[in-house]
Design a protein around this motif. Sequence first.
Motif, short mmCIF file in Angstrom:
data_model
loop_
_atom_site.label_atom_id
_atom_site.label_comp_id
_atom_site.label_asym_id
_atom_site.label_seq_id
_atom_site.Cartn_x
_atom_site.Cartn_y
_atom_site.Cartn_z
N ALA A 1 29.17 -3.67 -46.31
CA ALA A 1 28.18 -3.92 -47.35
C ALA A 1 27.27 -2.74 -47.55
O ALA A 1 26.71 -2.54 -48.62
N ALA A 2 27.10 -1.94 -46.48
CA ALA A 2 26.20 -0.80 -46.60
C ALA A 2 26.82 0.37 -47.33
O ALA A 2 26.15 1.35 -47.61
N GLY A 3 28.14 0.30 -47.62
CA GLY A 3 28.81 1.42 -48.26
C GLY A 3 28.57 1.46 -49.75
O GLY A 3 27.81 0.69 -50.32
N GLN A 4 29.28 2.40 -50.41
CA GLN A 4 29.17 2.58 -51.85
C GLN A 4 30.25 1.77 -52.55
O GLN A 4 31.35 1.56 -52.02
N ASP A 5 29.95 1.32 -53.75
CA ASP A 5 30.89 0.57 -54.58
C ASP A 5 30.93 1.28 -55.94
O ASP A 5 29.95 1.27 -56.68
N VAL B 1 24.76 -9.17 -53.20
CA VAL B 1 25.52 -8.16 -52.44
C VAL B 1 24.58 -7.05 -52.00
O VAL B 1 23.82 -6.50 -52.80
N ASP B 2 24.64 -6.72 -50.71
CA ASP B 2 23.76 -5.69 -50.16
C ASP B 2 24.50 -4.36 -50.13
O ASP B 2 24.92 -3.87 -49.08
N ALA C 1 20.74 -7.00 -61.12
CA ALA C 1 21.74 -7.17 -60.07
C ALA C 1 21.93 -5.91 -59.24
O ALA C 1 22.75 -5.91 -58.31
N GLY C 2 21.21 -4.84 -59.57
CA GLY C 2 21.30 -3.61 -58.78
C GLY C 2 22.40 -2.66 -59.19
O GLY C 2 22.72 -1.73 -58.46
#
Length: 660
Positions: free
Chosen positions: A22-26, A120-121, A167-168
């Motif tokens: 979850a801490a990665g990039q999307d 989603v984080d 939503a970020g």
Amino acid sequence: MKKSLLLLIAFSLMVMGTQVQAAGQDIRLVVDISGSMNRTDPNNLRIPTANMLADLLPDGSEAGVWTFAREVNMLVKHGLVNDAWRDQVQEEAEKINSVGLYTHIDHAIETVTWDADWDVDKDRHLILLSDGLVDLSQADTQEERSRENQASRDHLLRERLPQLVDAGYTLHTLALSDEADQDLMATLAQRSGGLHAIAYEADDLMPLLLQILNRVVDSEQVPLEGNEFSIDPLINEFTALVFHQPDAEMVLHSPSGESYTRESDQSNLNWHGNARYTLVTVKEPEAGDWQIETPAHPDNRITVVSDLKLHTSSFPATVYRGFPDKEQTLKAWFTEEGQRIDRREFLRLLDAQMQHHQDDLLLTEKNMPFAEDNLDFRASLTDFDELGEQQVTVLVDGHTFQRQVTHSFNVQDVVAANLQLPENGGTPKIVLRAQHPQLDPDQVDFQVTANGEAQPIDYRGDGEWQVDLANLEPGREYLLEVEAEGKLKGERLNLVLPSMRLEEGSVRALDRQPEEPQETEESQQTPPDFVPNIAPQVIPSPVLPTPSASQTEEASEEEQQPAQSEEESDPPVDDETADEEGLFEMDFSPIKSWDDPRMLWVYVALGLANILLFTLAFILYRRFIRRRKERHDAQVHDDEDTPEIDDLEFDLDDELDPGK
């Protein structure tokens, strides 16, 4: 008990793995495949661009690739980035083409951001690559198409974009050609904190994507001077990204004099790339000075993996020229094996610099002093006089090592003013767009003048104003000036935007002469209205309040809205002089509509031609009958048994003549 303990450990590891993921990039790449790409990307550089994205994304991040026109297609499934995912991109990217119909941007973004309401984080980034305007309507009339396209555009800006921001999501837009809806593309990026760039040529596509990746993926680099760079003993791995001419060979020279190419059999070297770029990763590299053998390119870079890592504070994706809070401060610090370095005796030995540049032009260079209290280096940028894509680089020289980090950003005015005139002659307008997301329309007043005379301003909502210039007199040249006064974030705002000039037969900005666009079937527009005092050969603004309804990707010429004729665009004349001008002024432009008034003369000419042909045919027929009768009479009184050879051609006619 032992089984429960194992289950607890497994569950803990699963949760930890989820947290790491979850801490990665999307990152989600959305590629336009509408028919106009045949012109704006003739060499289909979208394929190597997608491949380069896959090559540069770090393992453990998530990504996906979509294509769109009227419909949306998931080209590469959204998932974890690894070697298998990259191989799939290499295979599927070959299917990117330019055969799609229409350009449904809102539908594409809706499809790609299916998880906008998920909690989603992680940082989610969408990269939109398009060259067109919102174009989805299949209505029969130009007016209906424009209305439907505008409704989709408004929904995208006023409904979907705020939802994505909440939503970020960060949207980065890459416009392939300046004929795209720059207002739409820039607004999508600016309001979500993303980067907007324009590829005026297809060859700019990959370097501009690299600028976007500078914002998406953290990458520490070492300086590349010409084609030489230094690798220190603390570096565990480096990756060289080298742009070059198609199919050119790149050679890498080590400090000890060894030369490596793609064919070299070295276990610690991994080569990848295509005809336009090469990516080589070297693990456990030899310390010293390395060299690249290929013509230098300004976008080449050397990224490194090291236990000694340079970090910087964030830098905004968009900086607004003339904004009161225009000063931007950057901070830099080091970590070693993940722990921040606080040894002052070490940090004092480092020399830090900040470099502000636009392409190859160095705009500002200044030292970053060491701040003893905060254990970091810092400096501020205050001068943003140039508009467009720019970079700021933090460079640290440790004498035995060097590190640098680059941020890409865009400089815009708080408010943009664009002069618009449809290509086929239409009502000239000035469109004002609030580009700063915190500019309150109620807190700003505009003054727009044409040769010093104030013009009426109409607020259309969503931070957009329109100045209708339909009242301008024919045959005159106008200097258009825009000033704004008000407040922004409680501070006084005074703006004088670049002047524009409206000339008979041309439209150009004083500070920059835009290139004249080439008409294509997909880019042709039918103007909603028309003003006769401006000749139709103009340079339109890339920012339009309503998107183009280009339907020629599917419709034939007969289905297109007929262009207005020159006769309709002539300035009004007095009744006394109309007849005289009609004698000397003739319109030879092509007739594109059955309703053209000149069709009457076509019918008259065809009638006269038919009468003339009938008369001529009748005269020839009478001559033919008379000559045949004379020959018949001569034959009756001829005593010879054999007819003349010249009369043989009439025997058949004589037999068929009922009067004989």
